[in-house]
Write an enzyme that holds these catalytic residues in place. Structure first.
Site, PDB file in Angstrom:
ATOM      1  N   SER A 131       0.859  -1.177   0.000  1.00  0.00           N
ATOM      2  CA  SER A 131       0.000   0.000   0.000  1.00  0.00           C
ATOM      3  C   SER A 131       0.897   1.228   0.000  1.00  0.00           C
ATOM      4  O   SER A 131       2.067   1.146   0.415  1.00  0.00           O
ATOM      5  CB  SER A 131      -0.885   0.016   1.257  1.00  0.00           C
ATOM      6  OG  SER A 131      -1.529   1.261   1.432  1.00  0.00           O
ATOM      7  N   TYR A 144      -2.006  -1.216  10.309  1.00  0.00           N
ATOM      8  CA  TYR A 144      -2.016  -1.408   8.860  1.00  0.00           C
ATOM      9  C   TYR A 144      -0.726  -0.891   8.247  1.00  0.00           C
ATOM     10  O   TYR A 144      -0.099  -1.560   7.405  1.00  0.00           O
ATOM     11  CB  TYR A 144      -3.228  -0.685   8.268  1.00  0.00           C
ATOM     12  CG  TYR A 144      -3.400  -0.863   6.782  1.00  0.00           C
ATOM     13  CD1 TYR A 144      -3.957  -2.032   6.264  1.00  0.00           C
ATOM     14  CD2 TYR A 144      -3.029   0.144   5.885  1.00  0.00           C
ATOM     15  CE1 TYR A 144      -4.122  -2.197   4.896  1.00  0.00           C
ATOM     16  CE2 TYR A 144      -3.191  -0.011   4.527  1.00  0.00           C
ATOM     17  CZ  TYR A 144      -3.744  -1.180   4.033  1.00  0.00           C
ATOM     18  OH  TYR A 144      -3.909  -1.334   2.669  1.00  0.00           O
TER      19      TYR A 144
END
Length: 250
Positions: A131, A144
């Site tokens: 990401s 995350y």
């Protein structure tokens, strides 16, 4: 015909990647924890209900590939969850462990068992879904972010280890991708910040050079390129597909 596995491939970005590989003439198998989605995968794609963070399940899955397919050419380690949205002082350790368990442990297990299939063939491609949060910090998303940074470190190490065996490894770093997951992220962030969802969404879009969110097809197109011979000297790279994000705090 290339043999392709996409973890978490019955939904979202994974499903779009699986469809793209199938449309390119590949033999495609997906895994997912969503039984309903697994049962509904499109014709031409096979599927297994499997938790990417469960080592026993992953070992059995790859043993099946060895027996039925005789190997694996492309591995898309795509499994992930958004994890909790909270200030660091409010972060629960169980939530932290769950997020890292799916996002990072799942990637490691895919690489572990994928390597065992690819090394004897002295060829293969591993594509990890990281990401843009793995390239910089994102407020209120500590687990995350930590997991996605970890995926990039894992990928670079795998690329170094497996390169001499003809295996390439790269990570795709999507930005904010249109779909149900970003809808949930935006809703949680809006609540945490006391903002409207529309304001948060606009903040994500305005923080990119292209002034829009990424589509899952953009990510799938990059996966197809990385899996192709056109990328034969591309390995160990974390490639952002995000319209160039430059403001990470909408």
């Amino acid at each position: 015909m290339k043999r392709v596995l996409v973890t978490a491939g019955a939904n979202g970005i994974g499903l779009v990647m699986a469809r793209a590989f199938a449309a390119a003439g590949c033999r495609v198998h997906v895994t997912d924890v969503d039984a309903e989605a697994v049962a509904a995968v499109p014709d031409g794609i096979t599927a297994t209900l499997c938790d990417a963070g469960d080592e026993g399940a992953m070992a059995a899955l790859f043993a099946g590939f060895a027996a039925d397919w005789g190997g694996l050419d492309v591995l898309c380690a795509n499994a992930g969850i958004k994890g909790p949205t909270a200030a660091i002082e409010d972060m629960g350790l169980d939530d932290w462990h769950q997020c890292l368990g799916v996002n990072l442990d799942g990637a490691m297990l895919a690489a572990k068992y994928g390597a065992r299939l690819m090394k004897p063939a002295r060829s293969g491609v591993m594509i990890f879904t990281s990401s843009t949060s793995g390239l910089y910090g994102t407020p209120f998303r500590a687990p995350y972010v930590a997991a996605k940074w970890g995926v990039i470190g894992l990928m670079k190490t795998v690329a170094m280890e497996l390169g001499p065996h003809g295996i390439r490894a790269n990570a795709i770093c999507p930005g904010s991708v249109n779909g149900p997951r970003i809808d949930r992220v935006i809703a949680a962030e809006a609540e945490a910040k006391g903002m409207t969802e529309g304001a948060v969404r606009q903040g994500y879009a305005s923080g990119t050079a292209m002034k829009r969110l990424t589509d899952p097809e953009d990510v799938a197109d990059m996966a197809l390129f990385l899996a192709s011979d056109a990328a034969r000297m591309v390995t160990g790279q974390a490639i952002a597909v995000d319209g160039m994000t430059y403001n990470v705090d909408p």
